[in-house]
Each structure stands twice: as structure tokens, then as C-alpha cells.
Design a protein around this motif. Sequence first.
Motif, short mmCIF file in Angstrom:
data_model
loop_
_atom_site.label_atom_id
_atom_site.label_comp_id
_atom_site.label_asym_id
_atom_site.label_seq_id
_atom_site.Cartn_x
_atom_site.Cartn_y
_atom_site.Cartn_z
N THR A 130 0.83 -1.21 0.00
CA THR A 130 0.00 0.00 0.00
C THR A 130 0.86 1.26 0.00
O THR A 130 0.62 2.21 -0.76
N ILE A 131 1.89 1.28 0.84
CA ILE A 131 2.77 2.44 0.91
C ILE A 131 3.52 2.63 -0.41
O ILE A 131 3.61 3.75 -0.95
N PHE A 132 4.04 1.55 -0.96
CA PHE A 132 4.84 1.62 -2.19
C PHE A 132 4.00 2.09 -3.38
O PHE A 132 4.46 2.87 -4.21
N ASN A 133 2.76 1.62 -3.45
CA ASN A 133 1.94 1.91 -4.62
C ASN A 133 1.03 3.13 -4.47
O ASN A 133 0.68 3.76 -5.47
N TYR A 134 0.68 3.48 -3.22
CA TYR A 134 -0.29 4.55 -3.03
C TYR A 134 0.24 5.69 -2.16
O TYR A 134 -0.48 6.64 -1.87
N GLY A 135 1.48 5.58 -1.71
CA GLY A 135 2.16 6.70 -1.09
C GLY A 135 1.73 7.07 0.30
O GLY A 135 2.00 8.17 0.75
N ARG A 218 -6.83 -4.64 -5.39
CA ARG A 218 -6.13 -3.36 -5.52
C ARG A 218 -7.00 -2.21 -5.04
O ARG A 218 -6.51 -1.28 -4.39
N MET A 219 -8.27 -2.25 -5.34
CA MET A 219 -9.17 -1.19 -4.88
C MET A 219 -9.21 -1.14 -3.36
O MET A 219 -9.14 -0.06 -2.75
N ALA A 220 -9.32 -2.30 -2.74
CA ALA A 220 -9.38 -2.35 -1.27
C ALA A 220 -8.12 -1.77 -0.65
O ALA A 220 -8.18 -0.98 0.30
N LEU A 221 -6.96 -2.14 -1.18
CA LEU A 221 -5.70 -1.67 -0.62
C LEU A 221 -5.45 -0.20 -0.92
O LEU A 221 -4.73 0.48 -0.18
N ALA A 222 -6.07 0.31 -1.98
CA ALA A 222 -5.95 1.73 -2.31
C ALA A 222 -6.90 2.58 -1.48
O ALA A 222 -6.89 3.81 -1.59
N GLY A 223 -7.74 1.93 -0.66
CA GLY A 223 -8.66 2.67 0.18
C GLY A 223 -9.92 3.10 -0.53
O GLY A 223 -10.62 4.01 -0.07
N ILE A 224 -10.24 2.46 -1.66
CA ILE A 224 -11.43 2.81 -2.44
C ILE A 224 -12.60 1.95 -1.98
O ILE A 224 -12.48 0.73 -1.85
#
Length: 262
Positions: A130-135, A218-224
Motif C-alpha cells: 500500500t505504501i509503495f503503490n499509493y504513497g 487493488r481497490m481495497a488496498l488503495a482505500g477505495i
Amino acid sequence: MHRFLAASCLLLILKLISATSFSLSASELRTMGNRHFEIVGPDLGSVSRMNHLSMLTVETAARYLEDEGLAFPMPILVSLRPGPYAEHADAYRIRVRERAAVQVDIRWDASLELSTAIQALSEALLTQYTIFNYGRSIDVKIPAWPVASIAEETLIGLRTSRFLDSLSDIRGNPLPELLTILKSRPGSRDRAADFGYWLNQCLKGAGVDRATIQRLFRMALAGIEMDQALAVAIQPTAPELEAIDLEVWWQERMAALLEREY
């Protein structure tokens, strides 16, 4: 360039180890690592076992997350801490250190269960993802269901009897609502946090394709918020069939899993 990154990574790991108040000398510590994890512990056997578990966890996660998204610039530090050296009351603790490096401290004693060790590795891996991909490097709050899904799938791969044991535990108890499962966080006392694997199994059983399941992860981990995307994914493809409510789908799918003979 690769040598520079490797050297920088090693220096950071040594710095993190020295800052963790492990209270063991460098000569007493053992290390072993792979592309995604660096394990530090009191003996080679413990470190080797955890290194093996970490690679199995990544193997499971790679079924749902893209390779480039898992190409972290530095490995996750796993600190195996015997009871006297543990600075936390829980079985494990995940921290985000400098340069957005994730560290997981595991209380390494006879009370640690295999499922908990894999859970810790899965949560640390998805936190780093999550940190690596969504900052997001401060107060990262990932949902529980992808963590539980990867952890349980990894565990069942090691102990096939776990599948039937889990089904037995679920039978006879009310199922948590699907929206509660989607909103649960790792470490929650709510049993809904443990149902990620079963959500994944229901999706597969309903014929949802792999690319869609990967997108939901991916959506879940991006917080969507993903309940609407999930509702679309489970709708019947035949135009003559009626649309199905998400909660009804969840309850019916789980009932079918529980009633099936294995």
C-alpha cells in the motif's frame, strides 16, 4: 545502480536493527532474506523457518497483486523477539520506519501459532504494498479481508486440514454481514475480520474472473470503497436473470459452501 540500492538497503536494515533495543549482540543475531523480507532472529532455525513462510506468503499474494506492485525498493524487516526482548504485548506489531520501510516485530515464543506468524507476514506485506503503490506512510489502515485471504490461503497450502477445520468453526454461527467484512481492520476483535478467504472463495465459486478479483484487491488496498464494484462483479451475465442483492449473494454462496460435502 542495483549495487547502490542493495548497499543502501543493508545499511538501513542494520540501522533499524540497532534502533530496536533487541538487547542481543550482533554476533548472537542471525539473518536471512529474500527479495521481499529480511528476517532477524536469535537462531538460524527460527530465521530459516520464517524466511520460508515469508516466501510462501509472497507466492500467494502474487496471485492477486501485480509483480511491479510488489517490487519494493527494500525488504520488509522481520524481527523475531524472544519474550524477554519483546517490547509489545500483542503477538506482533507492525511499524512504518524511516523512508517508509515497514518493520514487523514478532513475539517469538512457544505461544506463537503458525496462523499468527503468517498473518503478521501477510499484513506487513500488504502494508508495504500500500505504501509503495499509493504513497501512504503514516497511519496506514489497510482492510482486513485481503490480509485474511492471503494468510488463510497460505496456511491451507501448508495444512490442508485447515480448510475443513475452518468450515467446522463457521457452521452453526451467524455469518457476519458482507459490508462489515469489507470495513473490518486487521487485529479487530470482530470475527468478520477473518472472513476474507471465504469472500475470495465465493467470488471464485461464482465464476468471477481472476482479473476482476485482482482489481478488487487493488481497490481495497488503495482505500477505495469497493462494495459497488463487488456488486457489479457478482451479477449474473445472462440478461434474463434478475439482479441479485450483494448481501443475499454472500449469504447464499456461503450456505452452499457450508452444505457441500468435502
